[in-house]
Design an enzyme around this catalytic site. Structure first.
Site, mmCIF file in Angstrom:
data_model
loop_
_atom_site.group_PDB
_atom_site.id
_atom_site.type_symbol
_atom_site.label_atom_id
_atom_site.label_comp_id
_atom_site.label_asym_id
_atom_site.label_seq_id
_atom_site.Cartn_x
_atom_site.Cartn_y
_atom_site.Cartn_z
ATOM 1 N N ASP A 241 1.106 -1.520 -0.281
ATOM 2 C CA ASP A 241 -0.214 -0.073 0.139
ATOM 3 C C ASP A 241 0.396 1.278 0.100
ATOM 4 O O ASP A 241 2.358 0.928 0.238
ATOM 5 C CB ASP A 241 -1.047 0.195 1.270
ATOM 6 C CG ASP A 241 -1.414 1.121 1.557
ATOM 7 O OD1 ASP A 241 -2.455 2.197 0.275
ATOM 8 O OD2 ASP A 241 -2.570 1.665 2.295
ATOM 9 N N ASP B 8 -1.974 -0.831 5.454
ATOM 10 C CA ASP B 8 -1.746 -0.489 7.172
ATOM 11 C C ASP B 8 -3.782 -0.093 7.211
ATOM 12 O O ASP B 8 -3.726 0.485 8.248
ATOM 13 C CB ASP B 8 -1.250 0.397 7.776
ATOM 14 C CG ASP B 8 -2.040 2.169 6.739
ATOM 15 O OD1 ASP B 8 -2.508 1.546 5.278
ATOM 16 O OD2 ASP B 8 -1.001 3.148 6.297
ATOM 17 N N ASP C 24 -7.109 -2.871 2.930
ATOM 18 C CA ASP C 24 -6.018 -4.326 2.632
ATOM 19 C C ASP C 24 -6.568 -5.166 3.537
ATOM 20 O O ASP C 24 -6.365 -6.584 3.283
ATOM 21 C CB ASP C 24 -4.787 -3.568 3.371
ATOM 22 C CG ASP C 24 -3.993 -2.332 2.423
ATOM 23 O OD1 ASP C 24 -4.270 -2.282 1.107
ATOM 24 O OD2 ASP C 24 -3.970 -1.247 3.084
#
Length: 1184
Positions: A465, A827, A831
């Site tokens: 990410d 985080d 996700d």
């Protein structure tokens, strides 16, 4: 996707199976538990789905996993008052009407992974319920559901669709315990332990029970902890009070689990959690979608337009349809009604069909991991079982021919199984994982899925990410370049701290944003926040109402702060906002200066903003100035404004009227800074030949820039934009490749692409490598319309932007289909699906993401990724070491016992106990203590137990052991002092006297009488020779198999293991050379001449030397294996390697500056199977 097969239970089959279960003492039930398809095939007969009371589902992936589901009936007795000829549900096209069987008013259904499917009588298939049909148009939704549902219809929908609840029960400990104990290996251990107790081999049986209980307890503890975490994630969802509008009854309060699709919600409170997915029909609100996006940024939601368009509402709203949906699990920060009343929304999806439900389902039902080690482990055990079967036949033949009793024959035969298949293997492997978990914990990395640790050792692709993972959470304001006349002015730096003087630029920065004041804090997009803070202005609570020229609207009041300098106006009131859209790449506001003019301010992608400005206000050097900053990696935003004439209300302006004839103000320069550790970590992964991919919800431009700065896309490599669009006609979709110039990004919303490559090939002068970048929407179109091209694009896909949670999961899955071992580092809660789907998910947050992620880092730093890979490689090599050692230990003991069986002899209990407990168990506990090697080498450890070097190592060492034991067994019988009838003759002074006449016991060994110690039937020269050789040989293979560099610390750094080996070797040498009658008698050993003991020691040293030489010069010789691969033209069969080789030969790939259409892309044609494929089971997730 899954295939579905119908079956009908038959009474006589069921009776036979019950009888079989009773006669087999439950063994048949255990077999059916392990193989549910066998249960269905044995008890039921195949039939049409329409008649089935049991269905069998089979996944269509490589695992072909079966699951058994029972078809149930829902009785709608409440419907008895309805006429059979009239539709039960007001919406005649609803699947609910087609599922109700008349005149009985019953519905057939089944539940699969928390989703309910009902039988569509007309379509003759199971279809999902729990959401409104996508076929409704905007006007249909307003007309059919705008006034709420009737109470009767609401009850019907609740009965069929089920409650609006995301219920995850905390699994009881007893259930987890039973499930773990019923693992086939633990069943085998139970069998082994029972056998040992009957043979009075009590000590080792107790040791195995203890180790197994420890292993089971740790597994149950981890499963229970994760169950509690998931339960905590959804606990607050199911008991929320909501206000519902009923047709003819008005507003009522009820608990959220009573909601059904089609219900009309009235949102009147302030802060509230959405208990379902809903479409906003009136009013507007601000929500926090952090649960979905990972960024706690307020998002403005607008109501669904009431258009007369007959197209489905999603098609009508294009990609902006999400702006009308309130997603389950998101927080409503502020709700504003309209003139007709409070904010209203119609329930779109309930329960596990919602956005949050999908997230929880991805945690509860992850895709099985296809890890070769675990498949090969089963094959390894099957080979040992096959060897045990041969040994059993041999034992039965030997002991039957010698006239042994049946009970003894059976015991000796069953003994062979427990010898050949090591019961301590699971415990030994568990110890290795425990040690790795402990090392990870010291590094601040916590693991809730220990079986994933070994997979980390095979990772060769890691998806990252961006925001909060590779970069800092926000943007930093760098400067502003004003446009005056025909040129740009010098950069105004915001680092000086000087306030920006009053003017249109200050007005745009202060008002053109989507910030809100909540609980006294300004919240919103970090970009907007940084821009606003630079003005030194202040915001008042956004719930205030002002009247301006007869308008009564909610306005945002912005006033100069103490540090803002001299300002001629009292403040700015934002009267109307046209929100930012990624499709439009801009936002605009109508703002009233208090004591001044009414103005329009716009911000967005520089090129897009310039398009709406008067040409004379845009400097000729616009393109070069923009390129100057974008090539340095800055994020660039364009600003513009115009003054509105008084007289017209703000709400009366259309967006087209507002966004025209603007005056260009200049370029706002912002910087998205990398974390300090990002670049070194990515360089370390690159050096280790581990591919890095960016998967982010942020916009593409920022993502490409960050990828350049981080080194994901090296400076000399070419970035290529992939754009795919649905055309809505024939052809249905198109895809285009466009090389991105130099550093790629062109500000806030558009890319600078090159069109010079007309021949469609990469210019060799540009680069030797290329990288694809695409948005989530393009990825979705490619998946649907260009699936044959997707693997090629993924081979060089480096940047994936604007990816929704489901798209992230899908991307990870597509990489896995190419045989990549995929890691995911993120985080945010957005996700979660990808973290669970990946072979190794690493969360940098301890919030929702940590529930789904197998690994959680205590420090939000990507440095945990290489550390996890290092530890994973060490753990994987440790697993291979343990498998090899346990295989050799079992075979060594197995060969020794079979040799002694030839003389109707065996090892004694204390001999077994010494080998099993004092040698093997202690080695199994300490061999795994080696730490990870600090450097990541550019190759991975082998992934398979069946790889040629590993197999060769095991086979050669088995042969060495076999040769040594046979040599000792045969040669000891040739010694001049050897006799089968006097086992003490070798150590008599005359070294040959038979002494007193022995009596031959049932084992065929000499048993002296009188003053001689009693022989329990095991003592013999062959027994002593074979046992000492096999015992010390176990130490030899432990030393040879304990690998160090390049994946683990050298063996000598494992101090405990070295000490254990030294102590064990000392004890074994003591037993070899000592001559203590009491000790030898207890250990069933026989005294032999010193010369023979020396011969055995030399034999062991030769075996050790040969084994070490072969292991180092052949097995571990990487250069030799590389040469052999080249010599015999061996090539990896991994899909991505095969595809890579074909792309290297394709001079026309990638087809730059070309457009392909979906009909021109050949799709592979699959053979049709004989089973019924139900589209209801397709994985269809709405993009969020």
């Amino acid at each position: 996707t899954a295939e579905i097969f119908g079956y009908k239970t038959q009474g006589y089959r069921l009776a036979l199976c019950i009888a079989g279960s009773l006669l087999s003492c439950g063994a048949l039930l255990l077999l059916f538990y392990w193989k549910p398809e066998w249960d269905v095939w044995a008890n039921c007969a195949a039939c049409d789905l329409e008649e089935a009371d049991i269905v069998l589902l089979r996944t269509t992936d490589e695992f072909q996993i079966y699951s058994r589901k029972k078809v149930t009936w829902i009785s709608l007795s409440v419907l008895n008052s309805f006429s059979p000829d009239n539709p039960i549900i007001a919406d005649e096209d609803s699947i609910l009407n087609k599922a109700i069987m008349k005149p009985d008013f019953q519905v057939r259904c089944l539940q699969v992974q928390k989703i309910r499917y009902v039988w569509n009588v007309s379509a003759k298939q199971f279809q999902k319920v729990g959401s409104l049909e996508d076929s409704h148009s905007c006007s249909d939704i307003h007309a059919k559901f705008g006034s709420g549902l009737r109470r009767e219809e609401q009850n019907i929908r609740r009965l069929i669709c089920g409650p609006n609840a995301i219920e995850v029960q905390i699994a009881p400990i007893w259930k987890l315990l039973v499930k773990e104990v019923l693992n086939p290996f633990y069943i085998f251990q139970l069998f082994s332990v029972c056998l040992w107790f009957t043979e009075e081999y009590t000590e080792y049986a107790i040791a195995i029970i203890f180790m197994s209980m420890l292993s089971i307890g740790l597994t149950v503890y981890e499963l229970r902890k994760q169950s509690v975490k998931v339960h905590g994630l959804v606990e607050s969802h199911n008991r929320v009070l909501v206000t519902v509008c009923r047709e003819q009854e008005g507003f009522q309060e009820l608990e959220s689990h009573h909601l059904v699709p089609g219900d009309m919600l009235a949102l009147t409170r302030g802060r509230a959690l959405m208990p379902c997915d809903a479409i906003l029909l009136s009013g507007g609100c601000i929500v926090n979608e952090g649960m979905l996006t990972g960024e706690s940024i307020p998002v403005t939601k607008t109501c669904l337009p009431c258009d007369d368009d007959t197209q489905p509402w999603r098609t009508c709203c294009t990609e902006d349809y999400k702006k009308h949906i309130l997603f389950c699990g998101t927080e409503i920060i502020q709700a504003k009604g309209d003139s007709k009343g409070p904010l209203r929304a119609v329930v779109l999806r309930t329960g596990f069909n919602t956005a949050k439900g999908d997230l929880v389902r991805s945690i509860l039902y992850p895709k099985p991991m296809n890890f070769r080690l675990y498949r090969d482990a089963l094959r390894f055990l099957m080979c040992l079982i096959a060897a045990a079967t041969v040994g059993m036949i041999y034992a039965v033949c030997i002991f039957t021919l010698s006239g042994e009793e049946v009970g003894e024959v059976v015991k000796k035969a069953l003994d062979v199984i427990t010898i050949a298949v090591p019961p301590a293997l699971p415990a030994a492997l568990t110890m290795g994982i425990i040690y790795t978990q402990r090392r990870l914990k010291k590094k601040g990395i916590f693991c809730i899925s220990p079986q994933r640790i070994n997979m980390c050792g095979q990772l060769n692709l890691v998806c990252f990410d961006k925001t909060g993972t590779l970069t800092e959470d926000g943007l930093d304001l760098w400067g502003f370049v004003s446009a005056k006349g025909n040129s740009f002015q010098n950069v105004h730096s915001f680092t000086s701290g000087e306030p920006w003087p009053w003017g249109p630029v200050c007005g745009a920065m202060a008002s053109c944003h989507a910030l809100v004041v909540l609980d006294g804090q300004i919240q919103g997009d970090p970009l907007d926040l940084k821009m606003f803070e630079a003005t030194n202005w202040e915001m008042e609570d956004s719930s205030r109402e002002d009247a301006e020229e007869g308008e009564s609207v909610h306005t945002l009041i912005i006033k100069p702060g103490p540090k803002a300098g001299q300002v001629p106006v009292g403040g700015i009131a934002v009267l109307h906002q046209f929100p930012f859209s990624s499709a439009l790449q801009r936002m605009s506001v109508i703002a009233q200066e208090i004591g001044g003019a009414r103005r329009v301010f716009m911000k967005g992608a520089p090129e897009m903003v310039a398009r709406f400005c008067r040409p004379e206000t845009v400097p000729p050097s616009f393109a070069s100035e923009l390129h100057r900053y974008t090539t340095q990696g800055f994020r660039v935003i364009g600003l513009a404004y115009k003054t509105l004439q008084p007289g017209k209300q703000a709400a009366g302006f259309t967006r087209e009227e507002v966004e025209s004839d603007l005056m260009f103000l200049g370029l706002l320069i912002m910087e998205n800074r990398l974390k300090g550790e990002t670049k070194p970590v990515l360089e370390e992964l690159r050096a280790a030949r581990i591919r890095s991919v960016m998967v982010t919800g942020d916009n593409l431009q920022t993502a490409v820039t960050v990828a350049r700065k981080a080194g994901m896309i090296p400076l000399n490599d070419t970035a290529i934009l992939i754009e795919a669009d649905e055309l809505g006609a024939s052809p249905s979709a198109s895809i285009t490749w466009k090389p991105i110039q130099e550093s790629k990004l062109n500000g806030y919303g558009s890319l600078a692409v090159s069109t010079s490559q007309a021949d469609g090939r990469i210019n060799p002068a540009w680069t030797s490598q290329y990288h694809f970048a695409m948005r989530g929407r393009s990825f979705e179109v490619i998946t649907q319309h260009f699936s044959p091209l997707l693997p090629k694009l993924l081979m060089n896909g480096t940047v994936f932007a604007r990816m929704s949670p489901s798209q992230k999961s899908s991307l990870v899955q597509e990489f896995q289909k190419l045989d990549y071992y995929v890691g995911m580092c993120g985080d945010g809660a957005n996700d979660c699906g990808a973290l669970k789907m990946a072979h190794a998910g690493i969360s940098l947050s301890e919030q929702e993401a940590s529930v789904a992620s197998p690994f959680t880092s205590q420090t939000p730093s990507v440095e945990c990724v290489p550390e996890l890979i290092r530890q994973g490689r060490a753990a994987l090599v440790t697993s291979f070491c343990m498998f090899k050692y346990m295989a050799l230990y079992s075979i060594i003991q197995y060969l020794g016992v079979l040799l002694l069986y030839w003389q109707l002899n065996s090892f004694g209990n204390y001999q077994f106990l010494f080998q099993d407990l004092a040698i093997t168990t202690v080695i199994g506990v300490t061999m795994s203590l080696n730490g990870a090697y600090p450097k990541l080498v550019p190759y991975r450890p082998p992934a398979r137990l069946t790889s040629l070097p590993l197999l060769l190592s095991v086979v050669l060492n088995i042969l060495f052991s076999l040769a040594m034991q046979i040599f000792g067994f045969v040669v000891v019988q040739k010694q001049p002092w050897y006799t089968r009838y006097n086992i003490h003759s070798a150590c008599l002074p005359e070294n040959g006297s038979l002494g007193k006449s022995p009596s031959l016991d049932s084992a065929g060994t000499g048993n002296t009488t009188g003053t001689e110690s009693t022989n329990n039937g095991y003592q013999s020269y062959e027994n002593t020779t074979v046992w000492l050789l096999s015992t010390i040989n176990c130490l030899v293979v432990a030393l040879v198999f304990s690998k160090g560099k390049p994946f683990r610390q050298p063996m000598y750094r494992n101090y405990i293991f070295v000490l254990v080996l030294a102590v064990q070797l000392g004890i074994c040498l003591f037993l070899l050379f000592a001559d203590f009658e009491g000790l030898y008698s207890r250990m069933d050993l026989t005294c032999t001449p010193t010369s023979w003991r020396g011969t055995m020691l030399i034999l062991l040293l030769v075996t050790f030397a040969v084994s070490v030489t072969v292991e180092e010069l052949v097995i571990e010789n990487r250069a030799l294996w590389t040469l052999l691969k080249r010599r015999f033209w061996y090539q990896s069969s991994s899909r991505y390697k095969t595809l890579q080789r074909s792309l290297e030969k394709d001079s026309d790939w990638p087809p730059l500056s070309k457009t392909l259409f979906s009909e021109s892309v050949a799709a592979p044609v699959g053979e049709s199977g004989g089973s019924y494929f139900n589209p209801a089971f397709e994985s269809h997730e709405d993009t969020l």
